[in-house]
Structures are given as structure tokens and as C-alpha cells.
Scaffold this active site. Sequence first.
Site, short mmCIF file in Angstrom:
data_model
loop_
_atom_site.label_atom_id
_atom_site.label_comp_id
_atom_site.label_asym_id
_atom_site.label_seq_id
_atom_site.Cartn_x
_atom_site.Cartn_y
_atom_site.Cartn_z
N TRP A 302 0.84 -1.25 -0.10
CA TRP A 302 0.03 -0.08 -0.08
C TRP A 302 0.76 1.21 0.09
O TRP A 302 0.07 2.37 -0.23
CB TRP A 302 -1.05 -0.01 1.27
CG TRP A 302 -0.28 0.23 2.64
CD1 TRP A 302 0.82 -0.48 3.03
CD2 TRP A 302 -0.76 0.88 3.63
NE1 TRP A 302 1.08 -0.10 4.29
CE2 TRP A 302 0.14 1.00 4.73
CE3 TRP A 302 -1.69 2.04 3.63
CZ2 TRP A 302 -0.06 1.53 5.99
CZ3 TRP A 302 -1.88 2.73 4.95
CH2 TRP A 302 -1.10 2.70 5.96
N ASP A 303 2.19 1.10 0.28
CA ASP A 303 3.07 2.18 0.27
C ASP A 303 2.97 3.18 -1.17
O ASP A 303 2.98 4.12 -1.00
CB ASP A 303 4.50 1.74 0.36
CG ASP A 303 4.92 0.77 1.49
OD1 ASP A 303 3.98 0.08 2.03
OD2 ASP A 303 5.93 0.89 1.91
N GLU A 443 0.87 -2.89 12.64
CA GLU A 443 1.16 -4.32 12.46
C GLU A 443 1.38 -5.07 13.67
O GLU A 443 1.45 -6.27 13.92
CB GLU A 443 1.96 -4.80 11.36
CG GLU A 443 1.70 -4.31 10.25
CD GLU A 443 2.55 -4.61 8.99
OE1 GLU A 443 3.97 -4.70 9.17
OE2 GLU A 443 2.25 -4.63 7.74
N LYS A 555 3.07 0.19 16.09
CA LYS A 555 4.18 0.13 15.19
C LYS A 555 4.37 1.51 14.46
O LYS A 555 5.26 1.94 14.26
CB LYS A 555 4.29 -0.93 14.13
CG LYS A 555 5.41 -0.89 13.27
CD LYS A 555 5.28 -2.14 12.43
CE LYS A 555 6.19 -2.29 11.25
NZ LYS A 555 6.15 -3.30 10.51
N GLN A 556 3.13 2.00 14.06
CA GLN A 556 3.19 3.05 13.04
C GLN A 556 1.84 3.85 13.07
O GLN A 556 0.70 3.29 13.75
CB GLN A 556 3.43 2.64 11.59
CG GLN A 556 2.29 1.60 11.09
CD GLN A 556 2.73 0.74 10.11
OE1 GLN A 556 3.19 -0.35 10.33
NE2 GLN A 556 2.55 1.11 8.97
O1 IFM Z 1 3.67 -1.52 4.03
C1 IFM Z 1 4.39 -1.48 4.92
C2 IFM Z 1 3.83 -1.76 6.37
O2 IFM Z 1 2.90 -0.79 6.61
C3 IFM Z 1 4.83 -1.81 7.62
N1 IFM Z 1 5.69 -2.94 7.29
C4 IFM Z 1 6.50 -2.59 6.16
C5 IFM Z 1 5.65 -2.49 4.89
C6 IFM Z 1 6.38 -2.14 3.65
O3 IFM Z 1 7.10 -0.74 3.74
#
Ligand code: IFM
Length: 661
Positions: A302-303, A443, A555-556
Amino acid sequence: MKTLRQSGFNAADIVSDGNKFLTGNGWLGYRGTLDEYGAKECVALNIAGVYDGVKGKWRETVNAFNPFFAVVYSGKTPLDARGENVCSHEISLEISNGTFSRKTVFSVDGAKVTLCAERFVNAARKNGLCSRITLTSDKDLTLVIKVGVDTDIWDLNGPHFKEVHTSQCGNVIEASGVTQELGYSIRTVCGYSLPPENFCNGFGTVEANLKKGKPFVLDRVAEVLCGGENYSGISYDAARAEHLKEWKRLWKLSRIEISDDERAQFALDYSIYHLLILAPKGEYSIAARGLSGQTYKGAVFWDTEIFMLPFFLHSLPECAKNLVRYRINTLPEARKKAKYYGYGGAFYAWESQDGFDACSDFNVQDVFTHRPVRTYFKDKQIHISADVAYAVLSYYEHTGDDGLMLGGGLETVLECAEFARTYSYYNHIKGRYELLDVIGPDEYHERVNNNAFTNYMFREITVRGIKLAEKLQKKYPTETEEVLKKLPDGIISKLKEWANKLYLPQPDGMGIIEQFDGYFKAEDVNVEEVRSRLKHPNEYWGGSGGVATATRVIKQADVIMLFNLFPELFSKEIQKANYDFYLPYTEHGSSLSHCAYALTACRIGNAEGAYKAFLDSAEIDLRGGGKQWAGEIYIGGTHPAASGGAWMTAVYGFGYKRKEN
Ligand code: IFM
């Protein structure tokens, strides 16, 4: 535009320099390595969208044979940046035109010899890359340059080639191979301005008779060719001229000027550079680690849709179209995946290799037991379908391209919505649809219920998808009918009813949107506390037994992502409350995270927070940052999503005010 320069040599930087000084042209990526390096130093000529798998290992993108191997010898002594006879060493990257250079001065038999080499991946032609070696000495001297196409290449899950052959014909050396799994025939062909002698296994020698102060020049013009493609034989100067012209065009379309802030200007130029070297030259997409190697299997996440596409929409719409087409073209695979898991519609690949989901059910290796860990990214990170639909809709918003919407765009959006509809569960007691057992952007918390990001995303793409269908129905009734005929009966009315009743987590009394059902009940500790519990630096924080799993540490950016995609749905107060709440819990363990906070910080007027997070995103590959390991899996490389996020922060954050509440 500033040049990126680095003086001196540090063996510990070889891998990160390979990323930092990467050059590319959207199809080929050449790492920022030196001529004398080989597989051990992670030299790689990565090819976008060409995949191969070796039995028992992950399928990944293929690295081509390296045309630019060269070692200069004085007698038996190699002139090597790692040697003891080095007087000075510098590498640089001209980000205005994608040229990597090295200049190393050696002390050779009482003479000072300067070895310069420049290299570029031709921006104007998909297959091409060139290098020029220049040697000068302050005394007359004879040196020998060993050159060749190196077939001993760096692979994470290789070797990918069987049937490797090398040959020489006049000035040209060629190495060819056939990939193990899919049988692609790939050749690296390199022409030299002087014919190499003593050919053996892809290598030959060129004698350099140096006259005091007079440069000795050796040009190399290489091409990576698939199937029956032919070597063009273009000259170095002609290739250089077309390459420079193309870079001029690219920057003209994409440069953003920042007044009175050199650091931010350079960081943004560097970020844009990294996006430009990935601009696809056809209907394929961009891998999460770009063209810096095979990390993450060279797959598309999805990046691309959420973090990189905006740059392309504004700067290079023809590339944006390629990116969107890639997803439309892979709709059949997404339908297959949905069906496999028992749903309708389209469930896109979490790690897409031409639509095939390369994500493993065991995507992380435990550092203690060395056993694979069951991860649920592939089967539960359903927001990927909403991200794809969001990208198609954004493309339409920017371009008004009715043709692409009728040629697969509308179908894609509605099928993504249909997937979520069939995935959802109707809660009779609460009278609403819910999305259970999912993973949101964060994640570390797997298999959660009603992840706010996921629910809002699907609601929005469904509502917008229906509007698109209605608009097209009015303008092109026959063509739209044809599209709808391919979809389940009554899809529009079913989706309408569903979207109206899909549960959207609301802000609580403090204005906080709970990331998922029960998140507030998780252990209330901050990132530093969780970090202090690690028993191994590369330990995976998520999964069933991770240090973050039972805590609020994420994580994010997760809820925060919503505000960036739908700022008009949430008031500034709500955005601020959530920013303040979630920031201390966010590890930024993904390179996608800083820019999300930067964008929200801009919207809530937190200039300091925005500026810091902008630099954290824009400078990630300059600093050599980002996690290198997920458990025992190597995840290093460049971070183009962070580059795209830096661009968004500059444009949508600092530079642009959207209409919002
Ligand atoms: O798409 C990301 C995900 O959100 C977090 N882990 C790494 C992936 C690739 O950058």
C-alpha cells in the site's frame, strides 16, 4: 541543486551507502557501490517487476548480472578503496541528474594515480546504463584494468539464474542466464570503448598506458535485455545527452523550492530524487524498497497507493496512470484471493508480485527459536483493498479520466467495496455491520475488531465509488451498464445499505478514537518502556508473543492516517487530541509513520512537531535509518514511501490548505 558528497572510507557504511547513493530509471536500479565490489558488498542491479523463485525460498525480484565490475591493477596490486595505498576517497551523487561518481587517489610506485568513475542509469531508455572510468597519473605508468560482466551477484533468495553463459564479440561482453522458476531469459550486455583482451568467464583486461597528467578514459555502455531484445550500441556521449535531457524534464515537472532553509530544501530534493528514479516506464508498480534490492521480495505494498501516488499525480500523471493500471490489471488475481478466503469482490495482495500475493503466512523469523512466526498480514490486512480503491478514486479526482474508470477503474473500486461487504459481520444486537478479525496499519496488533482506519476507509471508498458509478451512469449509461453487468446483481443498492450501517468508531469524551475494540484496555506503557523489555535488538515487537502486543504501543501511525486521507471528516480538535494521545505510543517502527504525524501536525498548527517529523521522513535514507531487521529477516533498503510522505508533508502540509472543518 546540492550534490550529495561523502569523503573518506568506512567499511561499516558499505551497505547503507549502497542505498543512499542509489541510481535508477524506474526499471533498473544500481546500488551506490564501487567498481571493485562484488556480491559480498551487496552490488546489485535490480530489475523492477521481474520475479523469480528458487525452490523452498521466497520469490523476489531478480538482480541482473553486473556490467560495471572493474579493478585497476598496478602489477599485482589492486587499486581498491579498501586498500592501504589510498590517499583520499570521495563518492558523490548528483541528484540533479542521477549520476554517481567516485574519486579515489592512490599512491602507486611513487606516483599519484587518480581513479574517477561516473555512472548513471539512463533515464531516457529503460534498458540502459553507462559508466566512464578516467585514470590520471602524475608520472608515466602502465596499469591494467580488469573489467567484465560479473555473474556472481548478490541475492537474498537466489541464485536466480541457471544456464549462465558469457561471451565476447569485439568490444562487447555479454552474460546471459535463464531464471530458475519462470524461465525468463535475461542478458547483460556491455560495450567498451576499448576491446578487452584475455577474455575468460565474462572478464577481460584493458591496458592503460598513462602519460603524465593525461587522462586515460574507458567508457562502458551496458544494457539489460529480456527475451529477444537487441543491444542498441548507442555511444556513451549520446546516452549521456539523452539522459541529461530527461532529468531536466523530470525536475522541471517536480521541483519544489523552499525559501531560506537549505536543510529542508536538500532533504526534499533528495526525497523527490528517490521518487523520480522509481517512476515506472510501463504498467508496473513500485516496490516498497524501490530498486535498492530484493528486500520485501521486491513486492508492491500500500506504500505506493497511499504514500507515493500523490507525488506522481501532481508531477508525472502518466506515471500515476501506470501505477493505477497496475492494480486494475491485477484485479483478476485480487478476485481469486477473495474467493480463496471465501469472500466476494477483490482482496488485493498484501505483497503484490504482479497481483500474486508473495506475503508468506510466516513472514517473520523468531530470533530466539529461529522458527518462522505465523503472521497474519496476508489474510487479515484487508485495508489493502480500500487503499487500492482510494488510489483509483484519487486518480479520477485529479484527472477526470472517465476512460480509465470505464476501463476497469470503477469495477476495481466496487469490487474492493464488495469484498469488505462480504467480509463484514452483521451485529444484530447493535444493528450495524462490523469488520472483525483484521490488522490495521499498526501491524503489532493482529486480528483485532473494528480497526477505525479500516472501517472508515471502506465506508468512504464505498460511498465515493457509488457516487462515481452514478456519475458515469448519467454520462455514459450504456458503457456503465456494461461494467455493472460484470458485477454481482444489485451491487449498488447492497453497497448503499451496507455503507449506511457500517460501524464507524466515534471519538470518546476526550475526543479520542479507539484504534480498535479494546485498545484502551491494553497495558498503558510508552515506547521506551516497551523497548527496555527487549531481550534481543532485532526481536519482533508484534505477533502473538511480541513485547508490544499486549500494550498500547503501536508500530506506526494508524488512527492518525485517517486524518490525512479524510481531513474534512474530523475537526481540528479531534485531530489534535488524537495526535497528542497516540504519539507517545508510536514506535515509528515503519518508515511510513513519521510523515503521517508530520501531516497531521501541520493541520493542527504544531509547526515544531511537523518540521521534526518531516525531516525524520525526508532524511531517512540520508541518515541510513529505518529498521534493518524484522526478527531474522533483512528489511533494509531505501524507503520511497517516506520520500513520498515527505513530499506530501511539503505540499499538502506546509504548502497547501485543504478545505476542512
Ligand atoms: O507497508 C508497510 C507496512 O505498513 C509496514 N511494514 C512494512 C511495509 C512495507 O513498507
